[in-house]
Design a protein around this motif. Structure first.
Motif, short mmCIF file in Angstrom:
data_model
loop_
_atom_site.label_atom_id
_atom_site.label_comp_id
_atom_site.label_asym_id
_atom_site.label_seq_id
_atom_site.Cartn_x
_atom_site.Cartn_y
_atom_site.Cartn_z
N UNK A 99 4.26 -14.14 11.62
CA UNK A 99 4.95 -14.23 10.32
C UNK A 99 4.98 -15.68 9.88
N UNK A 100 4.87 -15.89 8.58
CA UNK A 100 5.07 -17.23 8.01
C UNK A 100 5.62 -17.05 6.59
N UNK A 101 6.90 -17.30 6.45
CA UNK A 101 7.55 -17.14 5.16
C UNK A 101 7.30 -15.77 4.56
N UNK A 102 6.87 -15.78 3.30
CA UNK A 102 6.65 -14.52 2.59
C UNK A 102 5.18 -14.08 2.64
N UNK A 103 4.37 -14.80 3.38
CA UNK A 103 2.93 -14.48 3.40
C UNK A 103 2.68 -13.11 4.02
N UNK A 104 1.76 -12.37 3.41
CA UNK A 104 1.45 -11.04 3.92
C UNK A 104 0.37 -11.09 4.98
N UNK A 147 -4.33 -15.92 8.05
CA UNK A 147 -5.67 -16.03 8.61
C UNK A 147 -6.01 -17.51 8.84
N UNK A 148 -7.24 -17.74 9.28
CA UNK A 148 -7.65 -19.11 9.61
C UNK A 148 -7.52 -20.04 8.40
N UNK A 149 -7.72 -19.50 7.20
CA UNK A 149 -7.65 -20.34 6.00
C UNK A 149 -6.23 -20.91 5.80
N UNK A 150 -5.24 -20.09 6.11
CA UNK A 150 -3.85 -20.56 6.00
C UNK A 150 -3.61 -21.71 6.97
N UNK A 151 -4.07 -21.53 8.20
CA UNK A 151 -3.85 -22.56 9.23
C UNK A 151 -4.61 -23.84 8.87
N UNK A 152 -5.83 -23.66 8.32
CA UNK A 152 -6.64 -24.82 7.91
C UNK A 152 -5.92 -25.66 6.86
N UNK A 153 -5.15 -24.99 6.00
CA UNK A 153 -4.51 -25.68 4.89
C UNK A 153 -3.09 -26.18 5.20
N UNK A 154 -2.71 -26.10 6.46
CA UNK A 154 -1.40 -26.65 6.83
C UNK A 154 -1.47 -28.17 6.83
N UNK A 155 -0.34 -28.81 6.58
CA UNK A 155 -0.29 -30.27 6.68
C UNK A 155 -0.42 -30.65 8.16
N UNK A 156 -0.97 -31.82 8.39
CA UNK A 156 -1.22 -32.26 9.77
C UNK A 156 0.03 -32.20 10.67
#
Lengths: 121, 61
Positions: free
Chosen positions: A63-68, A71-80
């Motif tokens: 789970x991460x907030x309200x995200x349904x 995937x890898x794209x979400x993790x790629x776009x996290x801040x360092x």
């Protein structure tokens, strides 16, 4: 007593989605052999070994907030700092108690016990 | 990020598969702690059986 398999976390910065919403609270489950072995077959991991942690995190974050969908794209776009936080968090919750070995000292005959932690860096 | 040592992981997976005959999916989806726990249990059973065999008299049926 049952084993805790899911752990809540709060990201230091938070994931910002396309609409600008910030998602900070999430849950990570314990990793399995499949989580660490199956991503090795992915071409992106074969080309760049550091992508492995992205793949693993995308599997174990439930789970991460309200995200349904995480995937890898979400993790790629996290801040360092958030990525570093999650990698550290993964390490902590999956820490397996290192095995202890007993041995007798050949000189004094005293029984000693040492801990061998194969996961320590 | 440090992962579980791959050689140890394959060894543990094979160990459980050899003794318990659980499916590939089931064993792969055990978390590290649980997988290690089952390996310890199998080792304990084997030690117990070996010990019992050693102590058994050759006249015991």
């Amino acid at each position: 007593m049952s084993l805790q398999t899911e752990y809540p976390f709060v990201l230091p910065k938070g994931y910002v989605d396309r609409d600008g919403n910030v998602h900070k609270k999430g849950t990570m489950r314990l990793a399995t052999a499949a989580d660490e072995i199956l991503p090795m077959k992915d071409v992106r991991v074969q080309q760049n070994q550091s992508y492995l942690s992205i793949m693993i995190l995308s599997r174990v974050i439930t789970e991460l907030g309200e995200l349904k969908n995480i995937d890898a794209r979400v993790i790629e776009n996290l801040f360092t700092p958030d990525l570093a936080y999650l990698q550290d968090f993964y390490q902590k919750i999956n820490q397996v108690e290192p095995p202890n070995y007993k041995f007798n000292c050949s000189k004094c005959g005293h029984t000693n016990e040492v801990s061998l932690d194969f996961l320590a860096q | 990020m440090t992962c579980y040592p791959a050689d140890n992981m394959y060894e543990e997976l094979s160990f459980i598969a050899y003794y318990f005959h659980w499916s590939y999916q089931e064993i792969m989806n055990l978390d590290h702690h649980t997988r290690r726990k089952w390996c310890d249990e199998i080792t304990r059973i084997n030690r117990k059986l070996n010990n019992e065999t050693e102590q058994k008299s050759i006249f015991d049926i």
